[in-house]
Design a protein around this motif. Structure first.
Motif, PDB file in Angstrom:
ATOM      1  N   VAL A 119     -56.155  23.735  23.052  1.00  0.00           N
ATOM      2  CA  VAL A 119     -56.663  22.573  22.321  1.00  0.00           C
ATOM      3  C   VAL A 119     -56.065  22.527  20.916  1.00  0.00           C
ATOM      4  N   ASN A 120     -56.103  23.663  20.236  1.00  0.00           N
ATOM      5  CA  ASN A 120     -55.496  23.777  18.913  1.00  0.00           C
ATOM      6  C   ASN A 120     -55.265  25.234  18.578  1.00  0.00           C
ATOM      7  N   LEU A 121     -54.386  25.463  17.609  1.00  0.00           N
ATOM      8  CA  LEU A 121     -54.055  26.799  17.128  1.00  0.00           C
ATOM      9  C   LEU A 121     -54.466  26.908  15.666  1.00  0.00           C
ATOM     10  N   ALA A 122     -54.864  28.100  15.254  1.00  0.00           N
ATOM     11  CA  ALA A 122     -55.221  28.323  13.846  1.00  0.00           C
ATOM     12  C   ALA A 122     -54.690  29.675  13.395  1.00  0.00           C
ATOM     13  N   ASP A 123     -53.844  29.669  12.358  1.00  0.00           N
ATOM     14  CA  ASP A 123     -53.403  30.912  11.736  1.00  0.00           C
ATOM     15  C   ASP A 123     -54.525  31.414  10.843  1.00  0.00           C
ATOM     16  N   MET A 124     -54.816  32.707  10.946  1.00  0.00           N
ATOM     17  CA  MET A 124     -55.940  33.279  10.206  1.00  0.00           C
ATOM     18  C   MET A 124     -55.467  34.474   9.382  1.00  0.00           C
ATOM     19  N   LYS A 125     -55.839  34.458   8.103  1.00  0.00           N
ATOM     20  CA  LYS A 125     -55.477  35.546   7.194  1.00  0.00           C
ATOM     21  C   LYS A 125     -56.484  36.685   7.318  1.00  0.00           C
ATOM     22  N   PRO A 171     -49.819  45.622  19.824  1.00  0.00           N
ATOM     23  CA  PRO A 171     -48.508  45.342  20.427  1.00  0.00           C
ATOM     24  C   PRO A 171     -48.278  43.835  20.579  1.00  0.00           C
ATOM     25  N   GLN A 172     -47.012  43.412  20.496  1.00  0.00           N
ATOM     26  CA  GLN A 172     -46.676  41.984  20.509  1.00  0.00           C
ATOM     27  C   GLN A 172     -47.099  41.256  21.777  1.00  0.00           C
ATOM     28  N   SER A 173     -47.103  41.910  22.910  1.00  0.00           N
ATOM     29  CA  SER A 173     -47.452  41.218  24.152  1.00  0.00           C
ATOM     30  C   SER A 173     -48.938  41.334  24.493  1.00  0.00           C
ATOM     31  N   GLU A 174     -49.719  41.859  23.561  1.00  0.00           N
ATOM     32  CA  GLU A 174     -51.153  42.005  23.786  1.00  0.00           C
ATOM     33  C   GLU A 174     -51.937  41.022  22.927  1.00  0.00           C
ATOM     34  N   GLY A 175     -53.163  40.748  23.375  1.00  0.00           N
ATOM     35  CA  GLY A 175     -54.060  39.877  22.638  1.00  0.00           C
ATOM     36  C   GLY A 175     -55.490  40.169  23.042  1.00  0.00           C
ATOM     37  N   MET A 176     -56.398  39.334  22.566  1.00  0.00           N
ATOM     38  CA  MET A 176     -57.795  39.441  22.963  1.00  0.00           C
ATOM     39  C   MET A 176     -58.284  38.063  23.372  1.00  0.00           C
ATOM     40  N   LEU A 177     -58.859  37.994  24.572  1.00  0.00           N
ATOM     41  CA  LEU A 177     -59.426  36.753  25.093  1.00  0.00           C
ATOM     42  C   LEU A 177     -60.933  36.809  24.938  1.00  0.00           C
ATOM     43  N   LEU A 201     -57.934  43.395   9.953  1.00  0.00           N
ATOM     44  CA  LEU A 201     -56.923  43.910   9.036  1.00  0.00           C
ATOM     45  C   LEU A 201     -55.531  43.340   9.248  1.00  0.00           C
ATOM     46  N   MET A 202     -55.318  42.579  10.310  1.00  0.00           N
ATOM     47  CA  MET A 202     -53.976  42.051  10.605  1.00  0.00           C
ATOM     48  C   MET A 202     -54.037  40.536  10.758  1.00  0.00           C
ATOM     49  N   PRO A 203     -52.990  39.831  10.376  1.00  0.00           N
ATOM     50  CA  PRO A 203     -52.979  38.372  10.527  1.00  0.00           C
ATOM     51  C   PRO A 203     -52.891  37.989  12.011  1.00  0.00           C
ATOM     52  N   LEU A 204     -53.693  37.031  12.398  1.00  0.00           N
ATOM     53  CA  LEU A 204     -53.758  36.598  13.794  1.00  0.00           C
ATOM     54  C   LEU A 204     -53.631  35.087  13.889  1.00  0.00           C
ATOM     55  N   THR A 205     -53.306  34.612  15.084  1.00  0.00           N
ATOM     56  CA  THR A 205     -53.402  33.197  15.408  1.00  0.00           C
ATOM     57  C   THR A 205     -54.395  33.086  16.544  1.00  0.00           C
ATOM     58  N   ALA A 206     -55.337  32.163  16.394  1.00  0.00           N
ATOM     59  CA  ALA A 206     -56.315  31.895  17.447  1.00  0.00           C
ATOM     60  C   ALA A 206     -55.890  30.642  18.195  1.00  0.00           C
ATOM     61  N   ALA A 207     -55.836  30.763  19.520  1.00  0.00           N
ATOM     62  CA  ALA A 207     -55.602  29.607  20.387  1.00  0.00           C
ATOM     63  C   ALA A 207     -56.958  29.252  20.994  1.00  0.00           C
ATOM     64  N   GLU A 219     -56.713  35.390  20.825  1.00  0.00           N
ATOM     65  CA  GLU A 219     -56.123  35.836  19.564  1.00  0.00           C
ATOM     66  C   GLU A 219     -54.879  36.666  19.851  1.00  0.00           C
ATOM     67  N   MET A 220     -53.801  36.314  19.149  1.00  0.00           N
ATOM     68  CA  MET A 220     -52.525  37.032  19.247  1.00  0.00           C
ATOM     69  C   MET A 220     -52.047  37.315  17.825  1.00  0.00           C
ATOM     70  N   ASN A 221     -51.078  38.221  17.710  1.00  0.00           N
ATOM     71  CA  ASN A 221     -50.467  38.459  16.401  1.00  0.00           C
ATOM     72  C   ASN A 221     -49.968  37.126  15.847  1.00  0.00           C
ATOM     73  N   GLN A 222     -50.149  36.938  14.552  1.00  0.00           N
ATOM     74  CA  GLN A 222     -49.705  35.692  13.932  1.00  0.00           C
ATOM     75  C   GLN A 222     -48.201  35.520  14.111  1.00  0.00           C
ATOM     76  N   GLY A 223     -47.806  34.337  14.527  1.00  0.00           N
ATOM     77  CA  GLY A 223     -46.404  34.031  14.749  1.00  0.00           C
ATOM     78  C   GLY A 223     -45.989  34.119  16.209  1.00  0.00           C
ATOM     79  N   TRP A 224     -46.796  34.781  17.045  1.00  0.00           N
ATOM     80  CA  TRP A 224     -46.426  34.947  18.450  1.00  0.00           C
ATOM     81  C   TRP A 224     -46.270  33.593  19.147  1.00  0.00           C
ATOM     82  N   PHE A 225     -47.235  32.719  19.002  1.00  0.00           N
ATOM     83  CA  PHE A 225     -47.175  31.405  19.665  1.00  0.00           C
ATOM     84  C   PHE A 225     -45.968  30.607  19.163  1.00  0.00           C
ATOM     85  N   GLY A 226     -45.764  30.588  17.847  1.00  0.00           N
ATOM     86  CA  GLY A 226     -44.644  29.841  17.267  1.00  0.00           C
ATOM     87  C   GLY A 226     -43.298  30.331  17.752  1.00  0.00           C
TER      88      GLY A 226
END
Length: 150
Positions: free
Chosen positions: A101-107, A63-69, A86-92, A125-132
């Motif tokens: 500190v930094n963000l990284a889009d991960m394939k 879900p869009q409002s969920e992530g993993m810390l 299996l899904m694209p993520l962005t790591a903060a 980690e959140m769904n890719q694009g969430w932070f942007g």
């Protein structure tokens, strides 16, 4: 001889159970509420070595409002990859006080390493694009119990 056979049977059963657990997503982790400005995040917490090793592997969606810390015992340069994810993520990559500190889009399904630019204790980690979409960049401060000073 009978004891050796029983021991081998137990070892085989443990290995089968272990391999089955590695092929399925972990879903029963503790959760924590985080904030990113006015945006709320329901984050599963991966705090043990086993939980961090599995992370979001084998999940097809989130879900869009969920992530993993991911919570580490001490600050260090943290590196992540996506081999069985299996899904694209962005790591903060997040400092002790909640500052990104930094963000990284991960394939998905890659072994490319994505690392923090400095030592951190947390990775969100959140769904890719969430932070942007929320206008959240490096330097932004997250809120929530893990980042509160004690």
């Amino acid at each position: 001889m009978k004891h050796i056979a029983i021991a081998l049977l137990c070892l085989t059963a443990a290995l089968v159970n272990s391999s089955q657990a590695q092929d399925a997503p972990q879903m029963d982790l503790p959760r924590v509420k985080l904030s990113a400005g006015m945006h709320l995040i329901d984050a599963q917490v991966a705090a043990t070595i086993e939980q961090r090793s599995t992370g979001l592997m084998f999940r097809r969606d989130m879900p869009q409002s969920e992530g993993m810390l991911f919570v580490f015992e001490q600050a260090a340069v943290q590196c992540f990859w996506m081999k069985n994810t299996l899904m694209p993520l962005t790591a903060a990559f997040v400092a002790n006080d909640g500052t990104i500190v930094n963000l990284a889009d991960m394939k998905p399904r890659t072994t490319e390493s994505h690392c923090s630019k400095e030592p951190v204790r947390y990775v969100l980690e959140m769904n890719q694009g969430w932070f942007g979409k929320k206008g959240i960049k490096a330097g932004f401060k997250l809120g929530g119990p893990p980042f509160e000073t004690k």
